[in-house]
Scaffold this active site. Structure first.
Site, PDB file in Angstrom:
ATOM      1  CG  HIS A  15      -1.959   1.062   1.392  1.00  0.00           C
ATOM      2  ND1 HIS A  15      -2.125   1.565   2.457  1.00  0.00           N
ATOM      3  CD2 HIS A  15      -2.947   1.590   0.453  1.00  0.00           C
ATOM      4  CE1 HIS A  15      -3.223   2.710   2.324  1.00  0.00           C
ATOM      5  NE2 HIS A  15      -3.738   2.385   1.189  1.00  0.00           N
ATOM      6  CG  HIS A  57      -3.625   9.686   0.474  1.00  0.00           C
ATOM      7  ND1 HIS A  57      -4.603  10.483   1.369  1.00  0.00           N
ATOM      8  CD2 HIS A  57      -4.290   8.218   0.246  1.00  0.00           C
ATOM      9  CE1 HIS A  57      -5.486   9.663   1.840  1.00  0.00           C
ATOM     10  NE2 HIS A  57      -5.441   8.413   1.134  1.00  0.00           N
TER      11      HIS A  57
HETATM   12  O1  G3P Z   1      -6.653   1.509  -2.998  1.00  0.00           O
HETATM   13  C1  G3P Z   1      -6.747   1.232  -1.772  1.00  0.00           C
HETATM   14  C2  G3P Z   1      -6.445   2.115  -0.837  1.00  0.00           C
HETATM   15  O2  G3P Z   1      -5.392   2.781  -1.072  1.00  0.00           O
HETATM   16  C3  G3P Z   1      -7.834   3.118  -0.694  1.00  0.00           C
HETATM   17  O3  G3P Z   1      -7.555   4.065   0.386  1.00  0.00           O
HETATM   18  O4  G3P Z   1      -7.214   6.231   1.281  1.00  0.00           O
HETATM   19  O5  G3P Z   1      -5.277   4.532   1.123  1.00  0.00           O
HETATM   20  O6  G3P Z   1      -5.915   5.706  -0.849  1.00  0.00           O
HETATM   21  P1  G3P Z   1      -6.386   5.176   0.334  1.00  0.00           P
HETATM   22 MG    MG Z   2      -4.627   4.559  -2.227  1.00  0.00          MG
END
Ligand code: G3P
Ligand code: MG
Length: 242
Positions: A15, A57
């Protein structure tokens, strides 16, 4: 017995580049994930004020960099001056994509539009993805919470695979996925049940779950038949986790 669908991509994905072990959404994070054996990475892409797709992000740079300001109001030249935890910088999507291909790492590119820029972001990211990954062994998957961004992506690059990203699985998930031509439902693992997993697979869609950070939960989700887990816990849910 969990149903299976076609999912030619990695089953465990880091992630925001390197999960919790590196500054999020940086080239260093992608390198770290790859060095730990991860074959897939998720990162977020937004448009800078001059239209450059950049990897970040939040809609502002305040949390992750030493600067302050709104991403859609800053040029890439301005964004590129900022530091992230010392020596990292905000990468362009182009640089992050190139690094992924050099490292042989698959990219789940989350289209993360700033408010009011949904369609333009989807179009720009998809256009660049199509050009950059032309001839590459494994296409990226473009996912987004924004249906407008996904529609934009589809309109300019229908052949680049898309994923419908949701927190809770909405009642109309089937219609939306069909309309957007998505191949996978990317949902918060908390909203997945075994019954829903069977329904999603029964319709031929893959299941990507975020953000799974506990090995016990990861095992349960794999037992439901999840095709891909996105994790921050690279040290506890490794690339070969089963
Ligand atoms: O793509 C999965 C996840 O990244 C979604 O949430 O807020 O971490 O971008 P976020
Ligand atoms: Mg994400």
């Amino acid at each position: 017995m969990a149903l299976r669908v076609n999912w030619p991509y990695p089953g465990i994905v880091a992630h925001r580049g390197g999960g919790a072990l590196a500054p999020e959404n940086t080239l260093g994070a992608i390198r770290l994930g790859a060095s730990m054996g991860f074959k897939g990475v998720e990162f977020d892409v937004m448009l800078a004020g001059d239209g450059t797709p950049v990897v970040i992000h939040d809609e502002t740079v305040d949390r992750t960099t030493n600067g302050r300001g709104a991403v859609p109001e800053m040029s890439y030249a301005e964004l590129s001056q900022l530091s992230i935890e010392g020596n990292e910088r905000i990468p362009t999507f182009e640089d992050a994509g190139r690094l992924c291909r050099e490292l042989g790492v698959w990219a789940n590119v989350e289209i993360k539009p700033a408010k009011g820029h949904e369609r333009a972001t989807g179009e720009a990211v998809a256009r660049m993805a199509r050009e950059q990954w032309l001839g590459a062994p494994l296409a990226p998957v473009l996912s987004s919470f924004s249906v407008e961004a996904l529609a934009g992506a589809r309109s300019v690059a229908p052949g680049v695979p898309r994923g419908y990203l949701v927190d809770r699985i909405p009642a109309d998930w089937r219609e939306t996925m069909r309309r957007l031509g998505c191949i996978a439902l990317h949902c918060n693992y908390k909203s997945l049940t075994e019954k829903l997993a069977d329904e999603i697979h029964g319709d031929g869609y893959a299941i990507v779950l975020w953000t799974v950070n506990e090995p016990e939960i990861a095992r349960q989700m794999l037992a439901f038949g999840a095709d891909c887990l996105v994790t921050d816990a690279l040290d506890r849910i490794g690339a070969d986790f089963r």
